[in-house]
Design an enzyme around this catalytic site. Structure first.
Site: not given
Ligand SMILES: [Zn+2]
Length: 343
Positions: A159, A194, A196, A283
């Site tokens: 991120h 991931d 996200h 995740d």
């Protein structure tokens, strides 16, 4: 496979909280993640090696000088004021990134920290730097002929933009590894699995055609990171056509995830990279506390086989994946699945 980790440095960063629904809650990016992931590594009998100190050059290849200077000095500067809290959180942000660069500590924090999940504590820079060292050492091992290597990066990185921390991430380890691999490969692909969207990674390479960025993730329409990760984001300028986003409906399980991944891998093959970086978030797991997708523990082995079957030199970089009983099992499933597919 070789595993790079340095718990002594990487476990020091211990963020206290993050803001959810207006409530300060315990930060899920905890040092204990590292223990669970190392247990998964041990279950596979992989060789754990301390990374070398690669200095600032590999970091500076993707992060701006102002950002590196900020991250490495801000806590000391902040702490000179006895009224300050032990951790730094932003409380003012510029409305445009082209606004004037400020001199004050809190204004620089607003400039360089995107959200309320990235507190900067006394040890944050040290842990982030050694996390990045793991990524560089893994890339170096692959450059030296290892078919694959795993960097146990904590804190994670995907991120983080070139000059902007966010989502528990301070240095973009996957981008740093990919840029390092560019020394010997004309084209490198980053495949982000991931939960996200890898918004920082996308941002760093958005106008480049030498590093292809692909991310498969929960649909950001109502999920972090919201502003990025939509299918229409395909890159700009020279990078137009070199970014691929595959947003999945919330709750997507193994079948849907692998179908999306298989489609993306066809684009990766068409790009013909010389090496690959896998941004390995765990995740997307069905019992991860973020609860966005429903990949199973055996599903991570299936995913690993699909990625291993590309047959390319591969650096696996740890991204997200939060505290749940199966965190180590999921890493074990992926690493063993990858290794077995290449055997
Ligand atoms: Zn994540």
């Amino acid at each position: 496979m070789k595993v790079f980790a340095d718990q002594a440095h990487q476990a020091l960063h211990d963020p206290s909280g993050y803001l959810v629904d207006g409530v300060m809650q315990p930060n899920p990016e905890q040092p204990e993640r590292m223990e669970r992931l190392l247990a998964g590594v041990a279950a596979g009998g992989h060789e754990v090696i301390a990374p070398a100190d690669h200095g600032l050059a590999p970091l500076a290849a993707v992060h701006s000088p102002a950002y590196i200077k900020f991250l490495s000095t801000i806590h000391k500067r902040w702490s000179r004021n006895p009224a300050t809290a032990p951790e730094i959180f932003p409380n003012i942000h510029p409305d445009r990134r082209t606004a004037s660069y400020p001199t004050s500590a809190i204004a620089q924090t607003g400039f360089h920290v995107a959200d309320m999940s990235c507190p900067i504590g006394e040890h944050t820079w040290d842990s982030a730097r050694w996390s990045a060292n793991c990524a560089v050492s893994a890339a170096q091992a692959v450059e030296a002929g290892d078919p694959m290597a795993y960097a146990l990066c904590r804190p994670p990185g995907h991120h983080c933009f070139s000059d902007l921390a966010g989502g528990f991430c301070y240095l973009n380890n996957s981008a740093i590894a990919a840029q390092y691999l560019r020394k010997t490969h004309d084209r490198v692909a980053i495949i982000d699995v991931d939960l996200h969207h890898g918004n920082g990674t996308q941002g760093i390479f958005y106008e480049r055609s030498d590093v292809y960025t692909m991310s498969i993730h929960a649909d950001p329409d109502r999920f972090y990171p919201f502003f990025w990760g939509h299918a229409h984001e395909v890159g700009e300028g020279a990078g137009h056509g070199y970014n691929l986003n595959i947003p999945l409906p919330r709750g997507t399980a193994d079948d849907g995830f692998m179908k999306g991944l298989a489609g993306g891998l066809e684009d990766i093959k068409a790009f013909a990279p010389g090496a690959v970086v896998i941004a390995l978030g765990l995740d997307a797991y069905e019992n991860d506390p973020f609860g966005g997708l429903s990949v199973s523990t055996p599903g991570f082995a299936v995913m690993a086989k699909m990625l291993a079957d590309l047959g390319l030199p591969t650096v696996i970089v740890q991204e997200g994946g939060y505290l749940c009983d199966e965190l180590g099992d999921n890493l074990h499933s992926f690493l063993t699945g990858f290794e077995e597919a290449r055997a």
